[in-house]
Design a protein around this motif. Structure first.
Motif, PDB file in Angstrom:
ATOM      1  N   SER A  30       0.796  -1.217   0.000  1.00 40.83           N
ATOM      2  CA  SER A  30       0.000   0.000   0.000  1.00 40.83           C
ATOM      3  C   SER A  30       0.836   1.277   0.000  1.00 40.83           C
ATOM      4  O   SER A  30       0.288   2.366  -0.203  1.00 40.83           O
ATOM      5  N   SER A  31       2.138   1.171   0.201  1.00 44.09           N
ATOM      6  CA  SER A  31       3.015   2.337   0.220  1.00 44.09           C
ATOM      7  C   SER A  31       3.656   2.635  -1.132  1.00 44.09           C
ATOM      8  O   SER A  31       4.367   3.629  -1.264  1.00 44.09           O
ATOM      9  N   TYR A  32       3.389   1.804  -2.141  1.00 43.09           N
ATOM     10  CA  TYR A  32       4.103   1.909  -3.405  1.00 43.09           C
ATOM     11  C   TYR A  32       3.211   2.160  -4.605  1.00 43.09           C
ATOM     12  O   TYR A  32       2.158   1.534  -4.767  1.00 43.09           O
ATOM     13  N   ALA A  33       3.670   3.073  -5.438  1.00 43.28           N
ATOM     14  CA  ALA A  33       3.094   3.193  -6.767  1.00 43.28           C
ATOM     15  C   ALA A  33       3.518   1.974  -7.576  1.00 43.28           C
ATOM     16  O   ALA A  33       4.575   1.400  -7.336  1.00 43.28           O
ATOM     17  N   VAL A  34       2.699   1.569  -8.523  1.00 44.37           N
ATOM     18  CA  VAL A  34       3.002   0.423  -9.364  1.00 44.37           C
ATOM     19  C   VAL A  34       2.850   0.812 -10.824  1.00 44.37           C
ATOM     20  O   VAL A  34       1.918   1.540 -11.184  1.00 44.37           O
ATOM     21  N   THR A  35       3.754   0.329 -11.642  1.00 41.71           N
ATOM     22  CA  THR A  35       3.769   0.678 -13.054  1.00 41.71           C
ATOM     23  C   THR A  35       3.774  -0.579 -13.918  1.00 41.71           C
ATOM     24  O   THR A  35       4.446  -1.558 -13.589  1.00 41.71           O
ATOM     25  N   TRP A  36       3.023  -0.532 -14.992  1.00 37.74           N
ATOM     26  CA  TRP A  36       3.080  -1.571 -16.018  1.00 37.74           C
ATOM     27  C   TRP A  36       3.950  -1.082 -17.173  1.00 37.74           C
ATOM     28  O   TRP A  36       3.800   0.045 -17.644  1.00 37.74           O
ATOM     29  N   TYR A  37       4.849  -1.951 -17.606  1.00 32.18           N
ATOM     30  CA  TYR A  37       5.678  -1.719 -18.777  1.00 32.18           C
ATOM     31  C   TYR A  37       5.448  -2.847 -19.770  1.00 32.18           C
ATOM     32  O   TYR A  37       4.946  -3.914 -19.410  1.00 32.18           O
ATOM     33  N   ARG A  38       5.846  -2.606 -20.994  1.00 30.49           N
ATOM     34  CA  ARG A  38       5.844  -3.691 -21.973  1.00 30.49           C
ATOM     35  C   ARG A  38       7.102  -3.607 -22.813  1.00 30.49           C
ATOM     36  O   ARG A  38       7.671  -2.533 -22.999  1.00 30.49           O
ATOM     37  N   GLN A  39       7.548  -4.759 -23.293  1.00 30.55           N
ATOM     38  CA  GLN A  39       8.768  -4.805 -24.072  1.00 30.55           C
ATOM     39  C   GLN A  39       8.733  -5.951 -25.069  1.00 30.55           C
ATOM     40  O   GLN A  39       8.466  -7.100 -24.700  1.00 30.55           O
ATOM     41  N   VAL A  40       8.988  -5.615 -26.312  1.00 28.17           N
ATOM     42  CA  VAL A  40       9.160  -6.611 -27.359  1.00 28.17           C
ATOM     43  C   VAL A  40      10.641  -6.967 -27.390  1.00 28.17           C
ATOM     44  O   VAL A  40      11.487  -6.071 -27.357  1.00 28.17           O
ATOM     45  N   PRO A  41      10.986  -8.240 -27.454  1.00 27.07           N
ATOM     46  CA  PRO A  41      12.399  -8.621 -27.500  1.00 27.07           C
ATOM     47  C   PRO A  41      13.162  -7.862 -28.574  1.00 27.07           C
ATOM     48  O   PRO A  41      12.712  -7.781 -29.720  1.00 27.07           O
ATOM     49  N   GLY A  42      14.295  -7.276 -28.179  1.00 23.40           N
ATOM     50  CA  GLY A  42      15.108  -6.515 -29.104  1.00 23.40           C
ATOM     51  C   GLY A  42      14.716  -5.065 -29.252  1.00 23.40           C
ATOM     52  O   GLY A  42      15.393  -4.318 -29.963  1.00 23.40           O
ATOM     53  N   LYS A  43      13.634  -4.640 -28.605  1.00 25.07           N
ATOM     54  CA  LYS A  43      13.177  -3.260 -28.682  1.00 25.07           C
ATOM     55  C   LYS A  43      13.153  -2.621 -27.301  1.00 25.07           C
ATOM     56  O   LYS A  43      13.244  -3.305 -26.286  1.00 25.07           O
ATOM     57  N   GLN A  44      13.033  -1.295 -27.269  1.00 30.43           N
ATOM     58  CA  GLN A  44      13.043  -0.566 -26.011  1.00 30.43           C
ATOM     59  C   GLN A  44      11.785  -0.815 -25.189  1.00 30.43           C
ATOM     60  O   GLN A  44      10.696  -0.988 -25.721  1.00 30.43           O
ATOM     61  N   ARG A  45      11.973  -0.816 -23.889  1.00 28.26           N
ATOM     62  CA  ARG A  45      10.872  -0.940 -22.960  1.00 28.26           C
ATOM     63  C   ARG A  45      10.000   0.309 -23.016  1.00 28.26           C
ATOM     64  O   ARG A  45      10.503   1.421 -23.173  1.00 28.26           O
ATOM     65  N   GLU A  46       8.702   0.131 -22.884  1.00 26.17           N
ATOM     66  CA  GLU A  46       7.750   1.231 -22.950  1.00 26.17           C
ATOM     67  C   GLU A  46       6.886   1.255 -21.700  1.00 26.17           C
ATOM     68  O   GLU A  46       6.339   0.233 -21.290  1.00 26.17           O
ATOM     69  N   LEU A  47       6.751   2.430 -21.095  1.00 29.73           N
ATOM     70  CA  LEU A  47       5.844   2.594 -19.967  1.00 29.73           C
ATOM     71  C   LEU A  47       4.412   2.586 -20.486  1.00 29.73           C
ATOM     72  O   LEU A  47       4.080   3.317 -21.419  1.00 29.73           O
ATOM     73  N   VAL A  48       3.569   1.771 -19.882  1.00 28.91           N
ATOM     74  CA  VAL A  48       2.187   1.617 -20.326  1.00 28.91           C
ATOM     75  C   VAL A  48       1.215   2.366 -19.427  1.00 28.91           C
ATOM     76  O   VAL A  48       0.382   3.134 -19.897  1.00 28.91           O
ATOM     77  N   ALA A  49       1.302   2.122 -18.124  1.00 22.04           N
ATOM     78  CA  ALA A  49       0.374   2.723 -17.177  1.00 22.04           C
ATOM     79  C   ALA A  49       0.965   2.691 -15.784  1.00 22.04           C
ATOM     80  O   ALA A  49       1.773   1.820 -15.459  1.00 22.04           O
ATOM     81  N   SER A  50       0.569   3.635 -14.950  1.00 20.32           N
ATOM     82  CA  SER A  50       1.023   3.667 -13.571  1.00 20.32           C
ATOM     83  C   SER A  50      -0.113   4.102 -12.666  1.00 20.32           C
ATOM     84  O   SER A  50      -1.049   4.766 -13.106  1.00 20.32           O
ATOM     85  N   ILE A  51      -0.007   3.726 -11.410  1.00 14.73           N
ATOM     86  CA  ILE A  51      -1.016   4.085 -10.423  1.00 14.73           C
ATOM     87  C   ILE A  51      -0.329   4.445  -9.124  1.00 14.73           C
ATOM     88  O   ILE A  51       0.650   3.814  -8.724  1.00 14.73           O
ATOM     89  N   THR A  52      -0.819   5.482  -8.452  1.00 17.60           N
ATOM     90  CA  THR A  52      -0.227   5.932  -7.206  1.00 17.60           C
ATOM     91  C   THR A  52      -0.493   4.935  -6.090  1.00 17.60           C
ATOM     92  O   THR A  52      -1.330   4.044  -6.204  1.00 17.60           O
ATOM     93  N   SER A  53       0.231   5.104  -4.994  1.00 18.35           N
ATOM     94  CA  SER A  53       0.118   4.166  -3.885  1.00 18.35           C
ATOM     95  C   SER A  53      -1.289   4.098  -3.301  1.00 18.35           C
ATOM     96  O   SER A  53      -1.727   3.031  -2.858  1.00 18.35           O
ATOM     97  N   ASP A  54      -1.993   5.223  -3.298  1.00 21.19           N
ATOM     98  CA  ASP A  54      -3.349   5.237  -2.738  1.00 21.19           C
ATOM     99  C   ASP A  54      -4.420   4.973  -3.793  1.00 21.19           C
ATOM    100  O   ASP A  54      -5.611   4.994  -3.485  1.00 21.19           O
ATOM    101  N   GLY A  55      -3.999   4.733  -5.019  1.00 22.64           N
ATOM    102  CA  GLY A  55      -4.948   4.462  -6.085  1.00 22.64           C
ATOM    103  C   GLY A  55      -5.713   5.674  -6.563  1.00 22.64           C
ATOM    104  O   GLY A  55      -6.638   5.543  -7.374  1.00 22.64           O
ATOM    105  N   GLY A  56      -5.317   6.864  -6.110  1.00 24.93           N
ATOM    106  CA  GLY A  56      -6.060   8.065  -6.419  1.00 24.93           C
ATOM    107  C   GLY A  56      -5.754   8.698  -7.760  1.00 24.93           C
ATOM    108  O   GLY A  56      -6.507   9.561  -8.219  1.00 24.93           O
ATOM    109  N   SER A  57      -4.667   8.290  -8.373  1.00 22.92           N
ATOM    110  CA  SER A  57      -4.274   8.882  -9.641  1.00 22.92           C
ATOM    111  C   SER A  57      -3.631   7.835 -10.530  1.00 22.92           C
ATOM    112  O   SER A  57      -2.870   6.988 -10.048  1.00 22.92           O
ATOM    113  N   SER A  58      -3.931   7.904 -11.815  1.00 25.85           N
ATOM    114  CA  SER A  58      -3.373   6.984 -12.796  1.00 25.85           C
ATOM    115  C   SER A  58      -2.851   7.754 -13.990  1.00 25.85           C
ATOM    116  O   SER A  58      -3.311   8.862 -14.277  1.00 25.85           O
TER     117      SER A  58
END
Length: 118
Positions: A30-58
């Motif tokens: 509950s103290s941590y923001a969490v982020t989803w990333y995606r990556q195709v092999p051989g290509k750069q990682r991309e940030l997809v979505a993130s959410i704050t620790s309290d779930g109040g902002s995405s």
């Protein structure tokens, strides 16, 4: 120890939907923001979505706005990524991640494969 385990990846047709899960343990979730990333092999990682620790902002990458929704359930220590109207370009390995200040490092799960194909 920090552990993040993604699940829910699958093969789906364009226009289909999928819900990914990230189960967390080894830290005060509950103290941590969490982020989803995606990556195709051989290509750069991309940030997809993130959410704050309290779930109040995405936040979302422009490429997925209006189609993906990130959410969290602290009681289940799980973060979700609801993916709707999937496109072939969404095909990737999806990872969830946290950043911990205590040791100044980012932690990753093992990833889950999402394939969008007709």
């Amino acid at each position: 120890q920090v552990r993040l385990v993604e699940s829910g990846g699958d093969l789906v047709q364009p226009g289909g939907s999928l819900r990914l899960s990230c189960a967390a343990s080894g830290f005060v979730f509950s103290s941590y923001a969490v982020t989803w990333y995606r990556q195709v092999p051989g290509k750069q990682r991309e940030l997809v979505a993130s959410i704050t620790s309290d779930g109040g902002s995405s936040d979302y990458a422009d490429s997925v706005k209006g189609r993906f929704t990130i959410s969290r359930d602290d009681a289940r220590r799980t973060v979700y990524l609801q993916m709707d109207n999937l496109k072939t370009e969404d095909t990737s390995v999806y990872f969830c991640s946290i950043f911990r200040l205590i040791d100044n490092r980012r932690y990753w799960g093992q990833g889950t494969q999402v394939t969008v194909s007709s």
